[in-house]
Design an enzyme around this catalytic site. Structure first.
Site, short mmCIF file in Angstrom:
data_model
loop_
_atom_site.label_atom_id
_atom_site.label_comp_id
_atom_site.label_asym_id
_atom_site.label_seq_id
_atom_site.Cartn_x
_atom_site.Cartn_y
_atom_site.Cartn_z
N LYS A 34 19.89 9.30 -27.45
CA LYS A 34 20.35 8.12 -26.71
C LYS A 34 20.50 8.48 -25.23
CE LYS A 34 25.28 8.82 -27.84
NZ LYS A 34 25.85 8.97 -26.51
N LYS A 89 25.84 6.11 -23.00
CA LYS A 89 27.08 6.52 -23.67
C LYS A 89 27.15 5.88 -25.05
CE LYS A 89 28.23 8.74 -19.96
NZ LYS A 89 27.76 10.15 -19.92
N CYS A 97 31.75 8.39 -25.23
CA CYS A 97 30.66 7.95 -26.13
C CYS A 97 31.18 7.39 -27.45
CB CYS A 97 29.69 9.09 -26.35
SG CYS A 97 28.74 9.43 -24.84
N GLN A 101 46.39 -4.44 -31.23
CA GLN A 101 46.18 -5.88 -31.42
C GLN A 101 45.52 -6.18 -32.78
OE1 GLN A 101 44.94 -8.06 -27.73
NE2 GLN A 101 44.47 -6.00 -27.02
N VAL A 117 32.17 13.27 -30.17
CA VAL A 117 32.79 13.43 -28.85
C VAL A 117 32.06 12.58 -27.81
CG1 VAL A 117 33.56 15.76 -29.40
CG2 VAL A 117 31.36 15.47 -28.27
N THR A 118 32.77 12.19 -26.75
CA THR A 118 34.19 12.33 -26.57
C THR A 118 34.87 10.99 -26.90
OG1 THR A 118 34.08 11.71 -24.21
CG2 THR A 118 33.95 14.05 -24.73
N ASP A 153 27.14 13.02 -30.71
CA ASP A 153 26.99 13.96 -29.58
C ASP A 153 27.72 15.30 -29.77
OD1 ASP A 153 25.75 11.72 -28.64
OD2 ASP A 153 27.03 11.43 -26.89
N GLU A 195 23.28 12.76 -26.74
CA GLU A 195 23.11 12.14 -25.42
C GLU A 195 22.15 13.00 -24.60
OE1 GLU A 195 26.65 11.49 -23.08
OE2 GLU A 195 25.50 10.76 -21.37
C1 C5J Z 1 29.98 11.91 -24.34
C2 C5J Z 1 30.19 12.22 -21.98
N1 C5J Z 1 29.24 12.24 -25.39
N2 C5J Z 1 31.50 12.32 -21.99
N3 C5J Z 1 29.45 12.15 -23.11
O1 C5J Z 1 31.09 11.43 -24.49
O2 C5J Z 1 29.59 12.23 -20.93
#
Ligand code: C5J
Length: 221
Positions: free
Chosen positions: A130, A133, A163, A203, A158-159, A25, A73
């Protein structure tokens, strides 16, 4: 086999022939000044620091023939693939499909929905659209990876806590190993970024491993 000795929580080994670089993204609306992300009051500088390291990593990855896959996205123009629960969220005046500074927000085909110029995919690099997320939800990503014999993912984009995290969790459940590159993922919220990375490596690596792109680039042949 290549090994990133300094990865967290321990060394990460991968074979170039079964590894892909996943770029999540890196879209204008999330990263560019004047885009949707900034219009919500976010500091896009927190995401833009990933661009330089990613440009360098992608160049090295292409040079050694590593598979690169990109995601975006977004939704169909009629929003039929956007669940009402997702559509109804966010600021009422700036929801998915509304007019934004760079076109309709998170709608496929709009200028802001596309990948930033610095990271334009090459023609043979798949771009996976897509609606969610996670990059595996309602996409053919699993098929594309299986066709290529990929079992290990270098995860960027990102982010960090949205995602990237969702995709790493999905990949982990499907049996892929993930090395998340800390300098190539970013969040508008530095604290979420830091904790998001800690959660992945906690972990004994509950979802995967974390390293820097310089360590990967140094390990490439
Ligand atoms: C992504 C979002 N790509 N934060 N989208 O992380 O909405």
């Amino acid at each position: 086999m290549l090994t990133i000795a300094a990865a967290r929580p321990g060394p990460y080994s991968f074979d170039l022939s079964t590894t892909a670089l996943l770029v999540i993204d890196m879209q204008r609306d999330f990263l560019e000044p004047g885009g949707f992300g900034e219009s919500l009051g976010n500091d896009v500088g927190q995401l833009r620091r990933t661009i330089g390291p990613l440009v360098a990593l992608m160049a090295d990855a292409r040079a050694v023939g590593l598979s690169i896959l990109h995601t975006r996205e977004g939704h169909l123009p009629d929003l039929s693939d956007c669940p009402p629960a997702k559509l109804s969220r966010g600021a009422p005046s700036k929801r998915i499909g509304d007019p934004g500074p760079k076109g309709r927000i998170l709608v496929r085909g709009e200028y802001g929905h596309d990948i930033i110029d610095e990271l334009t995919p090459l023609p043979d690099e798949p771009v996976i659209d897509k609606p969610g997320k996670g990059a595996f939800h309602a996409t053919n990503l699993d098929v594309l990876l299986t066709e290529r014999g990929i079992r290990s993912l270098l995860v960027t984009g990102v982010t960090t806590e949205v995602c990237v995290h969702t995709t790493v969790r999905e990949a982990n459940d499907r049996g892929y190993e993930c090395l998340v590159l800390a300098d190539c993922v970013g969040s508008y919220f530095p604290e979420f970024h830091r904790v998001g990375l800690d959660m992945i490596a906690a972990q004994g690596g509950i979802f995967g491993w974390v390293a820097d792109s310089a360590q990967v680039r140094a390990a490439l042949p």
